[in-house]
Each structure stands twice: as C-alpha cells, then as structure tokens.
Design an enzyme around this catalytic site. Structure first.
Site, short mmCIF file in Angstrom:
data_model
loop_
_atom_site.label_atom_id
_atom_site.label_comp_id
_atom_site.label_asym_id
_atom_site.label_seq_id
_atom_site.Cartn_x
_atom_site.Cartn_y
_atom_site.Cartn_z
N GLY A 103 0.80 -1.22 0.00
CA GLY A 103 0.00 0.00 0.00
C GLY A 103 0.82 1.27 0.00
O GLY A 103 0.28 2.36 -0.10
N ASP A 105 3.04 4.15 -1.53
CA ASP A 105 3.26 4.69 -2.87
C ASP A 105 4.73 5.02 -3.09
O ASP A 105 5.28 4.74 -4.15
CB ASP A 105 2.44 5.97 -3.06
CG ASP A 105 0.96 5.72 -2.87
OD1 ASP A 105 0.51 4.60 -3.19
OD2 ASP A 105 0.26 6.62 -2.38
N HIS A 133 16.67 11.30 -7.11
CA HIS A 133 17.46 12.45 -6.66
C HIS A 133 16.63 13.73 -6.52
O HIS A 133 17.07 14.69 -5.89
CB HIS A 133 18.63 12.71 -7.62
CG HIS A 133 19.58 11.55 -7.66
ND1 HIS A 133 20.78 11.56 -6.99
CD2 HIS A 133 19.47 10.33 -8.23
CE1 HIS A 133 21.38 10.38 -7.17
NE2 HIS A 133 20.60 9.62 -7.92
N HIS A 196 25.54 10.16 -17.86
CA HIS A 196 24.63 9.30 -17.09
C HIS A 196 23.43 9.00 -17.99
O HIS A 196 23.38 9.46 -19.13
CB HIS A 196 24.26 10.04 -15.80
CG HIS A 196 23.39 9.26 -14.87
ND1 HIS A 196 23.61 7.93 -14.60
CD2 HIS A 196 22.29 9.61 -14.12
CE1 HIS A 196 22.69 7.51 -13.74
NE2 HIS A 196 21.88 8.50 -13.44
N ASP A 251 29.40 7.21 -6.66
CA ASP A 251 28.33 6.29 -7.05
C ASP A 251 28.79 4.82 -7.00
O ASP A 251 29.73 4.44 -7.69
CB ASP A 251 27.94 6.68 -8.50
CG ASP A 251 26.88 5.79 -9.12
OD1 ASP A 251 26.38 4.87 -8.46
OD2 ASP A 251 26.55 6.04 -10.31
N HIS A 425 25.47 3.71 -15.03
CA HIS A 425 26.37 3.78 -13.88
C HIS A 425 27.72 3.13 -14.20
O HIS A 425 27.79 2.14 -14.92
CB HIS A 425 25.74 3.10 -12.67
CG HIS A 425 24.47 3.75 -12.22
ND1 HIS A 425 24.45 4.81 -11.34
CD2 HIS A 425 23.17 3.51 -12.55
CE1 HIS A 425 23.20 5.18 -11.13
NE2 HIS A 425 22.40 4.40 -11.86
N ASP A 500 1.61 7.18 1.73
CA ASP A 500 0.46 6.42 1.24
C ASP A 500 -0.68 7.42 1.18
O ASP A 500 -1.41 7.59 2.14
CB ASP A 500 0.14 5.27 2.20
CG ASP A 500 -1.10 4.51 1.76
OD1 ASP A 500 -1.58 4.77 0.64
OD2 ASP A 500 -1.60 3.67 2.52
ZN LIG Z 1 20.46 7.61 -8.69
ZN LIG Z 2 20.47 8.66 -11.88
#
Ligand SMILES: [Zn+2]
Ligand SMILES: [Zn+2]
Length: 611
Positions: A103, A105, A133, A196, A251, A425, A500
């Site tokens: 339930g 979101d 992000h 990216h 990352d 990535h 939710d």
């Molecule tokens: Zn990301």
């Molecule tokens: Zn990203």
C-alpha cells in the site's frame, strides 16, 4: 596494516566495525608502505605534493556531511554538506517501495533533521533529474523553502512534481551551466559535467574551508556519449592537482561489476539493426521517459528505417516536449505523428515510443500488455522492445508484462535477449579511473545497496586511499572532515518516511499489521457480556478475511464462537470484570484454536462489549 595500532583507540574500533579497509586485502600492495607517513605525504604516486601542507595550515571550519538517504538502498538520495553551521542539501530523492511495503506509494528520506534545522538551510543542489534524486523535493518544500540549483534539464524535470504539489510559485529554481562555479550558502559549488542515463548530469565539487569535497553524482565514463558531452575528467584531474581533493563521494551502483559500462551510443547501433531486420512490422519501444538520449536513438533508428514515431505515456510526452524546447532532443517535425493517428498508417511505417519499461501497473506498456490501453492494442505481428533493465524490485512486474505480451502474440526483445540497454552507472574500471584521476585523501562510497558500497570501499583501498580514511557509512551517519582527516561524527534520524496518499501516516507499526494481514489474514470476534450476571449474552460473532473462507468453514467458525463463549464464561467465573482482561482471554483461547486447527497465525481482534 601494522601501523593501525598507533591510531587512537576509537578510530581503531571504528576501523574494525565499519571501515571497509579491514577486509580489503588488495590494499597492502599500494597503501601499506605509505600509511605510516603524515597524511599529506602518504598519497600514493605523488610524494612531491608538498604545497598541500601549507594549504592545510590555513584551513578553517570543519565540514560535516550528513547522509539522509541512498546509502544502503537504491533511492531517496539525500545528504547535507555543512560548514560553519550553514547547510547545503545535496539531492532529495524518493525510493519506490519494496514488495514488503504493502500500500505504500513512495518512500522519502526522514526530513526531521532538515525541518529542525530549517533556518540553517541555504540551498538545494541537484546532481541530475532522476526521481531518486529530485522526487522528494515536492514533499520537502512543504516544510522549508530554499533555492534549488541544477542544470536546466534537471530543474525542468524536477519542476514537474513541484508543480503538481502546487509549490512551484513559491520555489526558486536556478539553472546552472556546465563548469559554472557559484557561491551557494557556505561554499563555492562547481558543477562538473558527467555522463549518465539522463542528459546534463553533474558531479559537484564543493570548495570548502577544508578543501575540495567532490561528489560524483550518478555517472559513467561514456567516451562516445550521444550528445558529445563527456564526463569532465580533465577538470577533476586539475582539481586533484590543485588544490587537491580532500574527500571523494562516489556512485557505487555497479561497484560489483567488473570492466566498463558500454557507451550509450552502442544501443543506437543495436536498435538500427533490430529495426532493419523487422521491416514491415509495427515496433513499440519502451524506455525511461527521462532517458532522452535513448529516446533520441530510438527516434533516429526509426527514422533511418523509414518510420514515423508516436509518443505514448504522460511523462514521455512531457519530457519529450521539455527536451525539444531545450534543444536536447532533435526530431524533425515530419517524423512525429500523433498516437491517435497511427491506426491510419501502415504498421511497418510506425514506431511507438512508450513509458512502462519497469512494468509499472498503470503505465502505457502494462496497459497494452493486458489489452486495456485505449490508444494502442497489441497485434500478433507487433515487435515490442524493452530498452531498459528492471531496477531491483521490479523484475517480477517486468517479467509479468513480458509474459502477457507473449500471450498477445507479440515478439518481445528485452535486455536479456539483445543489447537494447546499457547502464548509466560506472563499473569497476570506471570507478578505478575516477579514483586514479581524483586521488582523494578520503573516500565514502555512496548511492548503492550495502554490498555495492562494501565493494566500492575495497576498490578505493586497492587504489591507494588509506584504509582508515575509507569510511563505510549508512543512512543517518554523519562524518566530519578537518585538518586531521575524515572521521565519524555521530548520527541523525534517517528512517523511512512512507507516503500512502499522505505523508507520515503510515509507520512501521502500520506496515507490520499490513504484512500480517497479507500473510495470515484477520479474525475478528464480537462478544457481548453482562458483567453483573457474569453471562455471555448471545453467541459471539466470528468474522474473518484471509484466514478461512467463511462459507466453506462454517463448522470451524461455530466452534470458534463456542470456544470464545466458554473462555469468557470461565474468565468471568474466575472474577474478571474488565473488558480489557476479557478481550485478552478471547485472544488467547481463539489463538490456541486457530493455531491447532489451521497452523496459522492471523491477526486476532477481540471486541468485548459490556451490555
Ligand atoms: Zn540515482
Ligand atoms: Zn540517476
């Protein structure tokens, strides 16, 4: 690692508990010789970096970094950079819920730290426009307001949700250019281009009193990007040389993957070949709506094969319009056709570009797969390409969509069958390259599940970052950078904030109940008692959902009512006069019966009413 013993006791303990370097065997090859030296001299491969000592002498306030999300999960990326009590927020993302969050979101970072320190927040800087992000901004901006900085596309993408939340008027969005350096609150922020899976992503260099803190953002080292805008390694290298990079945050998503992520442009070639081999048949391609370069390549492959394109899905239409207006997507007007008009055209002359590559239930592709898309119906001769890889947690949904498309007779081409997707990535080779170019004094892996960050930390040690300066953090951790280096500096609340419908109504307790209801069902008993005569009035009523099917288990429910009735009578005979105590007796007796007869543990809700 012998010199570790010389470190203060606390640091040593941290090293054992959480500094990844302990397990990073490859470190010894490069790092061990240097580790006994003073911090400024121990940088591998650059023993002549003397000017740094001078710079250190002048350094001022320490830099604190507070990690509010994204370390230990893919999503809800958010951190704070703090100098002299002023705060810069770095990204503010959402996470999509796991299957064990029924339930829910979305999941947000815990904003309580930011709310409490609202008056200290000077700005929000964004690395790129992905929802992990930027998606949390619409929620954060209800509680605090601060100018938001990012590339033109990033702030454009971010503004969609902010507008939906009705907060756009009171929000200042500032578009910055590649390479721009700006004073924002407590430090200069330099926006360095990176490649990216969304255009115009940035790494951020924070020029602080402690030197440069570099955050990679989400990145890969694509040497042949679709728009020719490469990761600016030269600038990072220049910063590494002068003034030097004190701390790198990078990352970790693909830190377990060896080698290099292929260039985005390889996908275009694959698409052209696939299109050519399927001449005469209608093609439908699903991809991320924000992956503008992918959209460009699909459009180009389609046009090269004599097809027109139609866009489908709200976010696809929005993002195509935004990118065309910014000049990031180049499509001849003659190539585009309205999706409502494709019925009039030969299928072999059409390519539909659609949302839904993650199997999201209400997306255009999912609706097509079950025959409920009003605009496009799948025909047996259709070719469906899914130009994406399921993000963790979405595999099952994507698999189901692929299966349903097969039922409709379509040919389905996904990343498991042909190279129609590459990651956005960096893999190990690129992560090593970044470490080699930036030569940071200290390192914190970010953006990843825990195992990704562990592997990234080991990689950093193997590339010569001193193991006691590689700090493995999780959500809520705080680190401090000063003259003596990087160290842990306490923690702040950083639990999941569930959305939710509204924010914050659903907590861990509610989710635990939902999981129990989903797994075992619920049994509710309503019993009336007369506390004066100590009699059960009438027969207790037993109602259940998800335990046994009521109409098929009448005997069992009757037995349950009897057991409850007896338990109540006995409890009252034993002197119980309080409905709370009687409720407990009901729960105990019914629980025993349920467990004995069905070996299940549904949620039991006793309601005892005194009449
Ligand atoms: Zn990301
Ligand atoms: Zn990203």
């Amino acid at each position: 690692m012998a010199d570790k013993a010389k470190k203060p006791a606390q640091q040593k303990r941290q090293g054992q508990e959480r500094t990844a370097g302990r397990d990073a065997k490859p470190a010894a090859a490069d790092g061990s010789k240097a580790r006994g030296r003073a911090p400024e001299a121990r940088r591998r491969g650059r023993p002549d970096r003397a000017p740094k000592a001078k710079a250190e002498a002048k350094r001022g306030a320490p830099v604190r970094i507070v990690f509010l999300g994204g370390l230990g999960e893919i999503g809800r990326n958010c951190a704070c950079i703090e100098v002299d009590g002023r705060i810069l927020v770095l990204d503010c993302g959402i996470m999509f819920p796991d299957p064990d969050m029924p339930g829910v979101d979305l999941v947000l970072p815990d904003f309580s730290y930011l709310k409490e320190n609202e008056d200290r927040v000077d700005g929000i800087v964004l690395t790129h426009g992905h929802e992990d992000h930027t998606g949390g901004l619409a929620f954060l901006l209800r509680d605090l307001s601060a100018p938001i900085y990012g590339s033109e596309l990033t702030v454009g993408l971010a503004s969609n949700r902010i507008r939906e939340a009705g907060l756009l008027e009171k929000t200042t969005l500032v578009a910055v250019r590649d390479g721009e350096r700006r004073r924002i609150g407590p430090c200069d922020v330099e926006f360095i281009p990176v490649t990216h899976s969304v255009p115009h992503a940035f790494a951020l260099a924070f020029h602080t009193p402690q030197g440069v803190v570099l955050h990679s953002g989400d990145f890969k080292l694509d040497l042949q990007p679709v728009d020719g805008r490469r990761t600016d390694l030269a600038r990072m290298g220049a910063l590494a040389e002068n003034p030097g990079i004190r701390l790198l945050l990078a990352d970790s998503t693909n830190a377990e993957e060896p080698g290099f992520t292929p260039s985005e442009s390889t996908v275009g070639e694959t698409l052209r070949q696939l299109f050519a081999a399927r001449a005469g048949r209608r093609v439908i391609v699903a991809c991320f709506a924000s992956h503008i370069h992918r959209v460009q390549q699909i459009v180009d492959a389609a046009a090269a094969n004599g097809r027109q394109v139609a866009f489908l899905g709200r976010s696809m239409l929005n993002n195509v319009e935004l990118s065309r207006s910014l000049g990031l997507l180049s499509i001849d007007d003659g190539v585009v056709v309205d999706v409502d008009d494709i019925g009039k055209l030969d299928g072999g002359k059409i390519c539909v570009i659609s949302t839904g590559s993650q199997g999201e239930p209400m997306s255009a592709l999912s609706l097509m797969a079950v025959g409920e898309n009003k605009r496009v119906q799948i025909e047996p001769d259709d070719v469906v390409m899914i130009s994406a890889h399921p993000i963790p947690g979405n595999e099952w949904s994507v698999g189901r969509v692929i299966d349903q498309l097969h039922r409709r007779g379509a040919e389905v081409i996904h990343s498991g069958k042909a190279p129609v997707h590459v990651s956005g990535h960096a893999r190990q080779g690129e992560l090593r390259t970044l470490l080699a170019v930036t030569r940071p004094d200290a390192f914190v892996p970010v953006h990843g599940e825990y195992r990704h960050m562990v592997h990234h930390a080991q990689l950093a040690v193997s590339m010569g970052v001193p193991s006691d300066q590689v700090v493995l953090c999780e959500d809520g951790d705080v680190v401090s950078l000063d003259e003596s280096g990087l160290r842990r500096d306490g923690s702040v609340p950083a639990g999941y904030l569930y959305v939710d419908g509204t924010v914050g109504d659903v907590g861990h307790g509610v989710l635990r109940d939902r999981r129990m209801l989903a797994d075992e069902g619920v049994v509710m008993v309503v019993a009336n008692v007369d506390l004066h005569s100590t009699q059960v009035v009438g027969t207790p009523r037993v109602i259940t959902r998800g335990w046994v099917h009521e109409t098929e288990a009448e005997d069992l429910l009757e037995e349950a009512a009897m057991v409850v009735s007896e338990a109540l009578a006995k409890a009252m005979a034993d002197g119980a006069r309080d409905t709370e105590i009687l409720s407990r007796a009901v729960r105990r007796s019914l629980g025993a019966l349920v467990s004995e007869r069905t070996r299940r543990r549904p949620l039991i809700i006793p309601v005892v009413l005194a009449v």
